[in-house]
Design an enzyme around this catalytic site. Structure first.
Site: not given
Ligand code: MIC
Ligand code: SF4
Length: 641
Positions: A64-65, A119, A379, A535, A537
């Site tokens: 999905d990302h 995630d 965010r 995140s 990550r």
């Molecule tokens: C995000 O919202 O920052 C992400 C992208 O979903 C991350 C995961 C990632 O960096 O792949 C998260 O929230 O953990």
């Molecule tokens: Fe995707 Fe992270 Fe954004 Fe949620 S917060 S939609 S998991 S990138």
């Protein structure tokens, strides 16, 4: 068993450790989820652990990302993930099916189950009564191997909801109100558990909006009870047989209590650049807006898009802005098509994007220079949208839709009557975008398909007793993992290639950092409070490790990042006296005697000729893992083959 919902689930899953606040407990994990941006690394690690099949009740791999597919890298990753799922017994959610958290809530999450996901917004499933935690990919890989997941036994904060939300105010405003009160680190070490008469006025997807963005408080997770609303939602998803009732006992005791009267909540917005910087929309309304974006795992459910559709019905989006919409799942889209509400959105001029994360992680729809972008996301860190000088405000779908019509930030209560929406009693169930796990006798021979961008993992070697090097970087409070390891359309495709992605570490703060770190043969990072928020990550630990970072010395850490540092052999240390932060500068040569990491640690600043006391929150096991060089070598030795 008596207690709160969180206690009941935790206590029902403890395999090791003491049930006392702050003590480490090991939990049996029932379900796991990954998404593609963290998943490739998680499965490389799972492969390295070397067992034939996942050992959970359910493991799902979502895509999905990273769905832009500007070249071979993303599709290669997807192909790799699909082959892994087939080989190791996972559910695979194909790209286009939707956002992992929305899909997991619709199709798999269950009250009373434990779930960990690579995630940070995995707690979305807390809306259905699951105990759902975000973690680094390696921790998810380890859970897939059937090993328990360790957490510090959290403090349970009871959030008592009374009253009923007024018209034009919705679940997003509730979590923004919580953030207004406790800010981005008020939840660290805690579980936010909702209870009280107000909860029955909230549907499961609304509850999930609240638990989703509980992540932004730093909480380990957030959870709602499982009640008649939960039952109705699960029945509507044709999963009624998976429902169980789960509520806190009348005499349950919370470590802390927050009272929140839903009737008094008003439309709120988080201002740039922190989800905790919350103000009433009425106080800041009127500013010109260049973009409105509706979607993300926080606000892309059918309920949210129905509201947006009905607000937009009969209007045209203001010509000063553009409106993008990322639906949370294909189920949501199918309903909007069937009810005709998709037409309202399209006729109003909304740009309907993919059922994916999209602009939330900077994958397209970046705002224009210095734009004000009003988003229903969770965010708003600086630069995350893809435009460094854009100003991102986080709001409800109601505020977003009203703003899209008016062209200026609008308090939706000014629009008059609140639209009534009709929710289906039965959702359209079409699981054909999930590829089901193969039975063991068929899966064993499946070949794993790897593209050229999928590089092997770096090596991890045991740590010496003394770490030496220079201070490579000194940063302030609330540094996010988006600062440490940025995402977005340019960098996200490199998630399976550590040497390449390492070139972007701290790009927005100090683009010379990677070169300097390599030239110096590694060294130290100095930081403030809440280092590594955001995140999950693990690249924010893996890539600095690759560049030679030996220890990160800060005032305090965010939970998931702290675990990721340990997992990859970077020593996380904190100042015993936070004032010592001021005595260290970039370029200082340090000697840090870590020994066996059982006790406090001494830092000798050779440049300043001073000695500072450092401490840490490492358990004996963490210390052992770190000294071995990280979790992967440690797990490999211990997993039962
Ligand atoms: C995000 O919202 O920052 C992400 C992208 O979903 C991350 C995961 C990632 O960096 O792949 C998260 O929230 O953990
Ligand atoms: Fe995707 Fe992270 Fe954004 Fe949620 S917060 S939609 S998991 S990138």
């Amino acid at each position: 068993m008596t207690g709160t919902v969180a206690e009941k689930i935790i206590n029902g899953h403890i395999v090791d450790g003491k049930k006392a606040s702050g003590e480490e407990v090991a939990l049996k994990i029932d379900q796991t989820l990954t998404q593609d941006a963290t998943g490739t690394m998680a499965y490389l690690q799972f492969e390295a652990i070397g067992i034939p099949r996942v050992r959970t009740e359910l493991s799902v791999s979502y895509v999905d990302h990273n769905t832009l597919q500007t070249d071979f890298k993303n599709p290669d990753d997807h192909r790799y993930l699909q082959s892994i799922a087939k080989r190791y017994g996972l559910e695979f959610s194909r790209p286009g099916n939707g956002i992992c958290h929305q899909l997991h809530l619709e199709r798999f999450a269950c009250p009373g189950k434990t779930l960990i996901g690579s995630d940070s917004h995995t707690p979305t499933a807390g809306g259905i009564g699951a105990f759902a935690i975000g973690a680094g990919g390696l921790d998810v890989a380890v859970a897939m191997a059937g090993m328990p997941y360790r957490i510090k036994y959290p403090k349970i904060v009871g959030i008592k909801l009374t009253g009923k939300l007024p018209d034009w105010v919705s679940a997003k405003d509730v979590i923004l109100e919580v953030l207004r009160r406790i800010d981005v680190k008020g939840g660290v070490g805690k579980v936010l558990e909702y209870f009280g008469p107000g909860i029955k006025t909230l549907s499961v997807p609304e509850r999930a909006t609240i638990t989703n963005m509980g992540t932004e408080t730093g909480a380990t997770t957030s959870v709602f009870p499982s009640d008649q609303e939960t039952k109705a939602f699960m029945e509507a998803q044709e999963r009624g047989e998976q429902w169980i009732p789960l509520e806190a006992d009348a005499d349950a005791e919370y470590d802390e209590l927050i009272e929140l009267n839903l009737s008094e909540v008003e439309p709120l917005a988080a201002l740039p650049h922190s989800p905790g910087k919350v103000k009433p929309v009425s106080e800041i309304a009127g500013m010109d807006v260049q973009q409105v974006a509706i979607g993300s795992c926080t606000n892309s459910s059918l309920r949210d898009l129905k509201i947006a559709a009905n607000v937009l019905n009969g209007h045209t989006t203001a010509d000063s802005l553009h409106l993008t919409i990322n639906p949370g799942s294909r189920q949501v889209v199918e309903h909007l098509i069937e009810s005709g509400e998709m037409r309202y959105l399209i006729a109003a001029g909304a740009r309907i994007l993919e059922n994916a994360c999209g602009p939330c992680i900077g994958m397209g729809a970046a705002p224009s220079s210095q734009a004000i972008s009003i988003r229903t996301f969770n965010r708003n860190f600086e630069g995350r949208s893809g435009t460094k000088d854009a100003q991102i405000f986080l709001v409800s779908p109601e505020v977003a839709a009203a703003t899209a019509i008016k062209g200026v930030l609008t308090d939706p209560r000014d629009l008059g009557d609140y639209p009534t929406i009709e929710m289906p009693l039965r959702f359209i169930i079409n699981d054909n975008m999930f590829i089901r796990p193969l039975p063991p006798d068929e899966s064993a021979g499946v070949a794993i398909i790897r593209g050229p961008n999928i590089k092997p993992l770096p090596d991890f070697t045991p740590l010496p007793d003394t770490l030496e090097g220079e201070v490579l970087l000194k940063v302030e409070d609330n540094i996010t993992t988006d600062h440490i390891m940025p995402a977005g359309a340019r960098i996200l495709p490199l998630r399976s290639n550590i040497p390449e992605i390492s070139k972007y570490v701290f790009e927005a703060i100090d683009p010379e950092f990677p070169t300097r770190a390599l030239e110096c043969g590694g060294g130290f990072i100095i930081g403030g409070e809440n280092y590594g928020q955001g995140s999950s990550r693990e690249h924010a630990a893996l890539a600095p490790k690759y560049l030679g970072v030996k220890a990160v010395i800060v005032k305090s850490f965010a939970r998931i990042h702290l675990a990721n540092l340990i997992n990859f052999g970077i020593v996380p240390l904190t100042f015993k006296d936070p004032a010592d932060y001021d005595s260290i500068d970039i370029g200082d040569k340090l000697e840090v005697v870590i020994g066996d990491l059982r006790d406090d640690v001494r830092l000798k600043n050779q440049t300043k000729d001073t000695v500072i006391e450092l401490t840490h929150s490492l358990s004996q096991l963490d210390a052992e893992i770190l000294k071995t060089g990280g979790k992967l070598p440690w797990v490999k030795e211990r997993v039962g083959k």
